[in-house]
Design an enzyme around this catalytic site. Structure first.
Site, mmCIF file in Angstrom:
data_model
loop_
_atom_site.group_PDB
_atom_site.id
_atom_site.type_symbol
_atom_site.label_atom_id
_atom_site.label_comp_id
_atom_site.label_asym_id
_atom_site.label_seq_id
_atom_site.Cartn_x
_atom_site.Cartn_y
_atom_site.Cartn_z
ATOM 1 N N ASP A 114 17.047 -58.376 51.827
ATOM 2 C CA ASP A 114 16.268 -59.607 51.918
ATOM 3 C C ASP A 114 16.310 -60.354 50.587
ATOM 4 O OD1 ASP A 114 14.664 -58.136 50.233
ATOM 5 O OD2 ASP A 114 12.824 -58.390 51.400
ATOM 6 N N ASP A 147 6.711 -52.584 48.530
ATOM 7 C CA ASP A 147 5.316 -52.420 48.093
ATOM 8 C C ASP A 147 5.196 -52.618 46.586
ATOM 9 O OD1 ASP A 147 4.522 -51.882 50.680
ATOM 10 O OD2 ASP A 147 4.527 -49.696 50.433
ATOM 11 N N PHE A 176 16.960 -52.895 53.798
ATOM 12 C CA PHE A 176 16.917 -54.150 54.545
ATOM 13 C C PHE A 176 17.139 -55.308 53.562
ATOM 14 C CE2 PHE A 176 13.349 -51.310 56.106
ATOM 15 C CZ PHE A 176 14.197 -50.539 56.901
ATOM 16 N N ASP A 222 13.233 -48.506 50.635
ATOM 17 C CA ASP A 222 12.981 -49.931 50.860
ATOM 18 C C ASP A 222 11.477 -50.208 50.915
ATOM 19 O OD1 ASP A 222 12.445 -52.374 52.683
ATOM 20 O OD2 ASP A 222 14.573 -52.597 52.189
#
Length: 343
Positions: free
Chosen positions: A239, A321, A237, A316
């Protein structure tokens, strides 16, 4: 919003290859890719990389909740742009920041009796209602409140018109295919249409579409409504935080001009060349890491792992994390700031 038809854009994986091959300011380093792959493999062995981690977070909905899918749909309809200006106070809810503040705000709204996961309510939500729901612990407000109100109204209206008021029906219409579901969401829900033009080619990232599908898969551990036969179709994803981790591991590198811009805290425009290259190369790196981990699993059968134990969604989650756990250490690496509704 991007008015050009989504059918003209390459899918995220193909977009990433196209961008990475032509990038002028962002470079993929194979040594860093291998380094990261070994770290992910260690995470798999220790179960730190696992589909079970999603439901262990208390602000996430439980798979037992009958409204879990619609809750996740609202979360990811609003899952964007949490960064704050340098030295500005952060938006916090119950002590949580960023995405987790959003989760906490929605959980609090539900506990206060607000039907925030019901499209009949949020398709007509007012700005003052949204202000109340997303109120912070201090004076700092959630960024892009007006855009979030618009996102809620638009998606709520489409859910009511096309899917009998539940995102479950949208999933069911796609026969356990992430590819079909992705295309369906992009076609029907305009705020999810995360596309750009690079070197005269229409490309896509679909960060929120993919995280929505990934969250449903993870919440239900790939079973029931979360069972997809092609979860591998989903990429990471793209970002603004994951690239920090990729730079930290030496898997991507910025040229001096771009690095200087990021260090100077210059905001990158959505759809600009630098922003596209950072996001595209991030996707391509994670694809290479995934392939490398699968090669290692094949090479060392005594690990008792299967190639299907790893995918871009889990990588991801691990990277995101990792960024939170090593936030202080990674603070020296600048992240690109782009204020938009796509991530």
């Amino acid at each position: 919003m991007n008015a050009i038809s989504s059918t003209m854009a390459l899918m995220p994986r193909e977009s990433a290859k196209f961008i990475a091959h032509r990038a002028k300011n962002v470079f993929i380093e194979e040594g860093g890719v291998k380094n990261l792959a070994y770290t992910v493999l260690e995470g798999l062995k220790s179960r730190k990389v696992s589909v079970n981690n999603f439901s262990q977070i208390e602000v996430h909905p439980s798979p037992e909740d009958p409204k879990a899918v619609d809750w996740i749909f609202v979360l990811d309809t609003l899952n964007y742009s949490f960064w704050s200006e340098t030295d500005a106070p952060k938006w916090t809810v119950n002590g949580q920041t960023g995405y987790f503040a959003l989760c906490a705000a929605i959980k609090r709204a539900i506990e206060e009796g607000k039907p925030i996961v019901d499209p009949k309510y949020y398709s007509q939500i007012t700005r003052s209602e949204a202000e109340r729901i997303f109120r912070g612990d201090s004076e700092a407000s959630i960024p892009l409140l007006d855009e979030r109100v618009k996102s809620l109204r638009e998606t709520g209206r489409i859910l009511l018109e096309k899917y009998q008021g539940s995102f479950v029906n949208c999933i069911k219409s796609c026969s356990r295919s992430t590819e079909q579901l992705l295309k369906c969401i992009v076609r029907d829900f305009e705020s999810y249409r995360d596309e750009a033009t690079y070197e005269n080619q229409r490309v896509s990232f679909y960060k929120r579409v993919q995280i929505l599908i990934g969250d449903i898969w993870a919440c239900f551990k790939g079973q029931g409504i979360g069972e997809f036969e092609d979860i591998d179709h989903i990429t990471m994803f793209a970002d603004y935080r994951i690239p920090q981790v990729l730079v930290h591991f030496g898997a991507i590198r910025y040229n001096n001009t771009l690095l200087s811009r990021l260090q100077s805290d210059i905001e990158l425009e959505n759809g600009s060349e630098d922003e596209i290259e950072i996001r595209g190369c991030s996707i391509e790196v994670v694809e290479r890491v995934k392939d490398e981990v699968r090669d290692l699993i094949e090479r060392y059968p005594n690990l008792a792992l299967k190639k299907s134990d790893i995918n871009a969604v889990l990588i991801d989650h691990f990277l995101w994390d990792y960024r939170r756990e090593h936030a202080e250490e990674l603070e020296r690496i600048p992240f690109h700031k782009t204020r938009c509704i796509y991530y």
